[in-house]
Write a protein that holds these residues in place. Structure first.
Motif, PDB file in Angstrom:
ATOM      1  N   ILE A  31       0.843  -1.196   0.000  1.00 10.13           N
ATOM      2  CA  ILE A  31       0.000   0.000   0.000  1.00 10.13           C
ATOM      3  C   ILE A  31       0.878   1.245   0.000  1.00 10.13           C
ATOM      4  O   ILE A  31       1.888   1.304   0.700  1.00 10.13           O
ATOM      5  CB  ILE A  31      -0.930   0.012   1.229  1.00 10.13           C
ATOM      6  N   SER A  32       0.502   2.241  -0.787  1.00 12.33           N
ATOM      7  CA  SER A  32       1.267   3.486  -0.854  1.00 12.33           C
ATOM      8  C   SER A  32       1.185   4.227   0.472  1.00 12.33           C
ATOM      9  O   SER A  32       0.246   4.030   1.248  1.00 12.33           O
ATOM     10  CB  SER A  32       0.738   4.376  -1.979  1.00 12.33           C
ATOM     11  N   THR A  82       8.605   6.577   1.217  1.00 14.89           N
ATOM     12  CA  THR A  82       8.526   7.970   0.761  1.00 14.89           C
ATOM     13  C   THR A  82       7.604   8.111  -0.448  1.00 14.89           C
ATOM     14  O   THR A  82       7.296   9.218  -0.864  1.00 14.89           O
ATOM     15  CB  THR A  82       9.921   8.489   0.379  1.00 14.89           C
ATOM     16  N   GLY A  83       7.192   6.972  -1.023  1.00 12.40           N
ATOM     17  CA  GLY A  83       6.307   7.008  -2.180  1.00 12.40           C
ATOM     18  C   GLY A  83       6.999   7.372  -3.471  1.00 12.40           C
ATOM     19  O   GLY A  83       6.353   7.680  -4.471  1.00 12.40           O
ATOM     20  N   LEU A 100       6.687   5.506 -10.103  1.00 13.08           N
ATOM     21  CA  LEU A 100       5.276   5.250  -9.874  1.00 13.08           C
ATOM     22  C   LEU A 100       4.490   5.248 -11.178  1.00 13.08           C
ATOM     23  O   LEU A 100       3.304   4.900 -11.188  1.00 13.08           O
ATOM     24  CB  LEU A 100       4.698   6.293  -8.917  1.00 13.08           C
ATOM     25  N   LYS A 101       5.159   5.618 -12.289  1.00 11.00           N
ATOM     26  CA  LYS A 101       4.531   5.557 -13.606  1.00 11.00           C
ATOM     27  C   LYS A 101       4.936   4.302 -14.377  1.00 11.00           C
ATOM     28  O   LYS A 101       4.565   4.136 -15.539  1.00 11.00           O
ATOM     29  CB  LYS A 101       4.889   6.805 -14.415  1.00 11.00           C
ATOM     30  N   CYS A 123      11.751   3.799   7.054  1.00 11.60           N
ATOM     31  CA  CYS A 123      11.700   5.261   7.136  1.00 11.60           C
ATOM     32  C   CYS A 123      12.640   5.972   6.177  1.00 11.60           C
ATOM     33  O   CYS A 123      12.863   7.172   6.314  1.00 11.60           O
ATOM     34  CB  CYS A 123      11.993   5.714   8.572  1.00 11.60           C
ATOM     35  N   ASN A 124      13.223   5.268   5.219  1.00 10.90           N
ATOM     36  CA  ASN A 124      14.051   5.933   4.217  1.00 10.90           C
ATOM     37  C   ASN A 124      14.110   5.061   2.973  1.00 10.90           C
ATOM     38  O   ASN A 124      13.421   4.056   2.867  1.00 10.90           O
ATOM     39  CB  ASN A 124      15.458   6.241   4.751  1.00 10.90           C
ATOM     40  N   ASP A 125      14.941   5.455   2.009  1.00 13.16           N
ATOM     41  CA  ASP A 125      15.002   4.758   0.735  1.00 13.16           C
ATOM     42  C   ASP A 125      16.192   3.820   0.654  1.00 13.16           C
ATOM     43  O   ASP A 125      16.943   3.796  -0.318  1.00 13.16           O
ATOM     44  CB  ASP A 125      15.059   5.776  -0.420  1.00 13.16           C
ATOM     45  N   LEU A 126      16.384   3.011   1.695  1.00 13.05           N
ATOM     46  CA  LEU A 126      17.405   1.971   1.676  1.00 13.05           C
ATOM     47  C   LEU A 126      16.755   0.630   1.370  1.00 13.05           C
ATOM     48  O   LEU A 126      15.721   0.282   1.952  1.00 13.05           O
ATOM     49  CB  LEU A 126      18.138   1.894   3.018  1.00 13.05           C
TER      50      LEU A 126
END
Length: 338
Positions: A31-32, A82-83, A100-101, A123-126
């Motif tokens: 889920i986003s 972070t989406g 996301l596209k 909580c981050n993009d790791l």
């Protein structure tokens, strides 16, 4: 071949849900962060479908995008916290990063013979990945620093969680992403401080290492504050102090089936155990004890505001109730004056 999106409202109110039929069986759902979209993995088609949820509970959801022709048998899908991107992992060693596209940004080769557990830190993009080798590899998905329109830059190797002698069964992160825990086929678990300057090649620091109380395939989870570790083996759950490595409690025969995954809720008094066929919520008495002994003892003594003290006492009462559920014959550890 259908999935349900439910909106839980509260006590004595109807639960609304959206049901969508799928052409093939789905195996993973993400889920986003804003709760407005869902990614569904379709292994039979080697594809991922993205659905936009309706504005109101019960409204129809619309398929807005399909990521198809993915090379390799797909295993898992996850939308970053972070989406910013979608991660799709395969049964081989490949991990794909999409916008996301649906545009392919990057392909990671984990170089671990086959992918085990793959996840994005909370909580981050790791991105973290385990496999046949005795370590967990981590990469950073980096974007430009822009408050309005950050652009993808690169995927960069961040750090490795190493030190085990055999492959990794499972790993988990604390809610603030400062700590990580791994459990290995060598019968040990290790806790790391990952709040380091990895971009300057600083390695994660080992905090503690313990021995798994029971042999067998294990699933590990770390509490939100990083102080308690839960390791599920077969049908039991053992809870450890993350710093002293002490075995704090054992929840025996939580379910008749083998536990395949375990995770802590965002509260101190319970953990959620995801089983092979259904979900079972069990009170974590070790977490109760640890919070009482190390947090409330100081918090209640130093609290000067009456409402703050009342909240602390209410939380302690809730934990007493959880304790009595799982240990009706044991006295609750009242370590502070309430």
């Amino acid at each position: 071949k259908q999935w349900y999106q439910r909106r839980v409202r509260g006590k004595n109110k109807d639960t609304k849900y959206t049901r969508i039929p799928l052409e093939t069986s789905g195996s993973s759902v993400s889920i986003s962060p804003d709760g407005k979209a869902v990614a569904v993995l379709l292994p039979g088609n080697n594809a991922v479908e993205i659905y936009r949820l309706g504005k109101k509970a019960g409204d129809d959801a619309t398929c807005i995008m399909t990521i198809s022709n993915i090379k390799g048998d797909v295993k898992d899908v996850s939308i970053s916290p972070t989406g910013r991107f979608i991660m799709v992992s395969t049964l081989t060693t490949l991990v794909y990063i999409y916008t996301l596209k649906g545009e392919l940004l990057h392909t990671i080769d984990t170089a671990q013979m086959s992918n085990g557990q793959i996840c994005i830190t909370p909580c981050n993009d790791l991105i973290a990945a385990s496999g046949f080798t005795p370590e967990v590899h981590m990469w950073a998905v980096q974007y430009t620093k822009s408050a309005t329109n950050p652009q993808f830059q690169q995927v960069r190797e961040a750090m490795d969680l190493s030190g085990h002698k055999s492959g990794i069964y499972s790993f988990s992160f604390s809610g603030d992403c400062r700590r990580a825990v791994t459990v290995s086929k060598d019968g040990t678990w290790r806790v790391f401080n990952i709040d380091v300057s990895w971009h300057l090649k600083e390695d994660p620091k080992l905090i503690s290492s313990g021995v798994v109380a029971e042999a067998g395939v294990a699933s590990v989870a770390m509490s939100q504050d990083g102080r308690v570790i839960a390791i599920a083996t077969l049908t039991n759950i053992n809870l450890y102090n993350a710093e002293t490595t002490e075995l704090m409690d054992t929840l025996e025969s939580v379910h008749s089936d083998v536990i395949t995954k375990i995770s802590f809720s965002d509260t101190a008094s319970s953990s959620t155990v995801v089983l092979t066929i259904r979900v079972c919520v069990c009170g974590s008495t070790a977490q109760v004890w640890f919070v009482i002994s190390s947090v409330w003892e100081e918090s209640l003594k130093t609290a000067t505001n009456a409402s703050h003290r009342d909240r602390l006492r209410q939380q302690m009462a809730e934990n007493r109730a959880s304790w009595r559920t799982w240990h009706p014959s044991k006295a609750f550890p009242d370590l502070v004056d309430t």
